[in-house]
Motif scaffolding. Structure first.
Motif, mmCIF file in Angstrom:
data_model
loop_
_atom_site.group_PDB
_atom_site.id
_atom_site.type_symbol
_atom_site.label_atom_id
_atom_site.label_comp_id
_atom_site.label_asym_id
_atom_site.label_seq_id
_atom_site.Cartn_x
_atom_site.Cartn_y
_atom_site.Cartn_z
ATOM 1 N N CYS A 16 29.286 37.679 39.608
ATOM 2 C CA CYS A 16 30.439 38.057 40.618
ATOM 3 C C CYS A 16 30.096 39.617 41.063
ATOM 4 O O CYS A 16 30.013 40.556 40.368
ATOM 5 N N ASP A 37 31.000 35.241 44.497
ATOM 6 C CA ASP A 37 30.269 34.959 43.177
ATOM 7 C C ASP A 37 28.832 34.272 43.681
ATOM 8 O O ASP A 37 28.572 34.572 44.771
ATOM 9 N N PRO A 71 32.642 35.651 35.623
ATOM 10 C CA PRO A 71 32.239 34.491 36.655
ATOM 11 C C PRO A 71 33.652 33.769 36.721
ATOM 12 O O PRO A 71 33.843 33.147 37.897
ATOM 13 N N ASP A 72 34.572 33.494 35.856
ATOM 14 C CA ASP A 72 35.737 32.851 35.862
ATOM 15 C C ASP A 72 36.974 33.789 36.533
ATOM 16 O O ASP A 72 38.161 33.225 36.309
ATOM 17 N N ALA A 73 36.651 34.902 36.873
ATOM 18 C CA ALA A 73 37.719 35.875 37.526
ATOM 19 C C ALA A 73 37.249 36.703 38.209
ATOM 20 O O ALA A 73 37.272 37.722 38.653
ATOM 21 N N CYS A 74 36.487 35.735 39.480
ATOM 22 C CA CYS A 74 35.826 36.544 40.693
ATOM 23 C C CYS A 74 36.772 36.582 41.791
ATOM 24 O O CYS A 74 36.775 35.573 42.737
ATOM 25 N N TYR A 75 37.640 37.462 41.657
ATOM 26 C CA TYR A 75 38.935 37.685 42.578
ATOM 27 C C TYR A 75 38.872 38.830 43.337
ATOM 28 O O TYR A 75 38.599 39.712 42.679
#
Length: 121
Positions: A30, A49, A98-102
């Protein structure tokens, strides 16, 4: 740690366009852009991402476009219809979770030195 180098900033007139680039020393899951103007809080702009999924802050949708090269090591931010309020230092960040790609986690991870964008009216 990922080394990042931004480029593409400059001084432009209102209404103009710029494309910022960021080169990373390795690919990550990301990458993102955020900016900070003098005396103002840091603002997350957008994130992308490795699958190409994007996240934009609502106030940046439409004029800002984040993209990346296929090797996932070069990140871009195209900015159209620039306004004086876009004047800021723009930073690239990488290796965000990757689970917090904001956009709102854009300042997580490793940062570059930034590239200055100055827009005159």
């Amino acid at each position: 740690q990922v080394r990042l180098e931004e480029s593409g900033g400059g001084s432009v007139q209102s209404g103009g366009s710029l494309t910022l680039s960021c080169t990373a020393s390795r690919s990550t899951a990301c990458m993102a852009w955020f900016r900070q103007a003098p005396g103002k809080q840091r603002e997350g702009v957008a994130a992308i991402d490795s699958e190409g999924r994007t996240s934009y802050a609502p106030s940046f949708e439409g004029r800002f476009t984040i993209s990346q090269d296929n090797d996932k090591k070069t990140l871009y931010l195209q900015i159209n219809s620039l306004k004086p309020e876009d004047t800021a230092m723009y930073y690239c960040s990488a290796d965000l979770p990757p689970d917090a790609c904001y956009y709102y986690t854009a300042h997580f991870g490793d940062w570059g030195q930034g590239t200055q964008v100055t827009v005159s009216s």
